[in-house]
Design a protein around this motif. Structure first.
Motif, PDB file in Angstrom:
ATOM      1  N   THR A   1      -6.816  22.356 -63.006  1.00 19.79           N
ATOM      2  CA  THR A   1      -6.226  23.355 -63.905  1.00 19.79           C
ATOM      3  C   THR A   1      -6.007  24.670 -63.157  1.00 19.79           C
ATOM      4  O   THR A   1      -4.951  25.313 -63.280  1.00 19.79           O
ATOM      5  CB  THR A   1      -7.149  23.610 -65.118  1.00 19.79           C
TER       6      THR A   1
ATOM      7  N   TRP B   1      -3.888  31.369 -69.570  1.00 14.87           N
ATOM      8  CA  TRP B   1      -4.352  30.086 -70.115  1.00 14.87           C
ATOM      9  C   TRP B   1      -3.757  29.793 -71.501  1.00 14.87           C
ATOM     10  O   TRP B   1      -4.127  28.810 -72.124  1.00 14.87           O
ATOM     11  CB  TRP B   1      -5.885  30.078 -70.206  1.00 14.87           C
TER      12      TRP B   1
ATOM     13  N   ARG C   1      -2.407  26.318 -72.463  1.00 11.33           N
ATOM     14  CA  ARG C   1      -3.483  25.321 -72.364  1.00 11.33           C
ATOM     15  C   ARG C   1      -4.455  25.457 -73.532  1.00 11.33           C
ATOM     16  O   ARG C   1      -4.901  24.456 -74.106  1.00 11.33           O
ATOM     17  CB  ARG C   1      -4.213  25.481 -71.029  1.00 11.33           C
TER      18      ARG C   1
END
Lengths: 223, 223
Positions: free
Chosen positions: B78, B138, B141
């Motif tokens: 990630t 982020w 995600r």
């Protein structure tokens, strides 16, 4: 449960939402509104506050040393020490099935409650409230920790931990050795009375394999 | 090194001490003032910011689900994705020996640099500056992650990761089965082309032993 005001005094923190402290002291065996989510949050808060302190405290320490010091400061056995200093055993709410549990299980319940309290303070007062409280609880440990040599290897730690609890010492047994003379792989079992099954370790030497196995035992015991 | 203003624009953050960003982009192969200490700090900051967001985002998720989601969001693969979105490859300073490195090694250098940047922002602007920046990087995600089923098991993750890199699939081999019919222990080896040695896993079923082995491979590859 003992008087929460006394505990708040020990913590040096007055909760605005006292129910958060109550929840932090509630084991899952006692109530569905238990402390596991707070523990998850507290674990992360503990990690960052200790990381930042070590970063400034040891401006020249390499990353590996800081990682090892942090691991020492946040591991289960340290948390259980903090719990005892706060007499948390008097405050924790357990279900009837858990009330009698001793030894390893009890240590881990105490350790988890410390993290849950940190999570509760974080929710109640933010990181700004958490930081001084946590650094105060950890003060002596932070003031005495040192990079490098101070960090004991897993076999030593396992032996000392078992001795302190008057348990038999671990036994190590080489199970297999494979590979050429210059490229050997050792597989060992480490057996301790607290665990039913032996725990396996691998390494390029007997010593390394034993260290790995001891490290895994410490993890399983949450030491 | 490309223009740092462009990178600061992508990050949505202007450094007061630009030398911190420079250090975050410096691999240890390039200079003694490298990014490893910042990476250590950034790792902890990432942990707490993601933990807090998941805590509020999923008010009913049990601790185990939050832990798994956090692991998914902070793991190497990630971080390497985030690095590519920021085109970090254009900015990182590497020593001449590292310049040619590709594959796994390069992915891990990129991932580490993302953590180091988070550490640098934390030092420069505190957690208050870090949080919005990180949640923005982020965002997609976090918006798409789900507790439970969304988290893939290690074998699936390993397979997908290797396929995406056009590498041969892993092979699993049962090495030993011990114990009675109702209490068996399986030991398996998982072999992937990226690692010279097979990696071992144990479990009470072949499937569990394979999952454990695949999980260890992912750890070694820092996926």
């Amino acid at each position: 449960m003992a008087d929460l005001n006394r505990l708040q005094k020990s913590l040096g923190y007055q909760f605005q939402r006292l129910e958060l402290l109550e929840q932090a002291l509630t084991h899952r065996s006692a109530n569905s509104r238990h402390n596991e989510r707070l523990e998850y949050l507290g674990d992360a808060v503990l990690g960052v506050v200790i990381a930042e302190d070590l970063f400034h405290r040891f401006p020249k320490a390499p990353e590996g040393d800081m990682t090892r010091m942090r691991a020492t400061l946040v591991r289960g056995v340290t948390l259980a020490e903090v719990a005892r200093e706060l007499s948390l055993g008097e405050y924790i709410r357990l279900g009837s099935g858990e009330l009698k549990s001793g030894g390893f299980r009890r240590e881990s319940i105490l350790a988890d409650a410390v993290e849950a309290i940190l999570g509760a303070v974080f929710l109640d007062g933010g990181i700004e409230a958490c930081k001084p409280l946590l650094l105060n609880l950890w003060k002596q440990r932070l003031d005495t920790i040192e990079p490098g040599a101070g960090q004991k290897d897993p076999k030593t730690r396992l032996q000392e931990w078992l001795q302190a609890r008057k348990k038999p010492l671990p036994t190590y047994e080489v199970i297999t050795v494979t590979g050429d003379a210059h490229n050997q792989k050792f597989t060992v079992h480490c057996q301790v009375s607290a665990l039913e099954e032996p725990v396996m370790g691998e390494g390029s030497s007997r010593r390394k394999a034993e260290q790995e196995a001891a490290g895994k035992v410490l993890e399983i015991l949450q030491v």
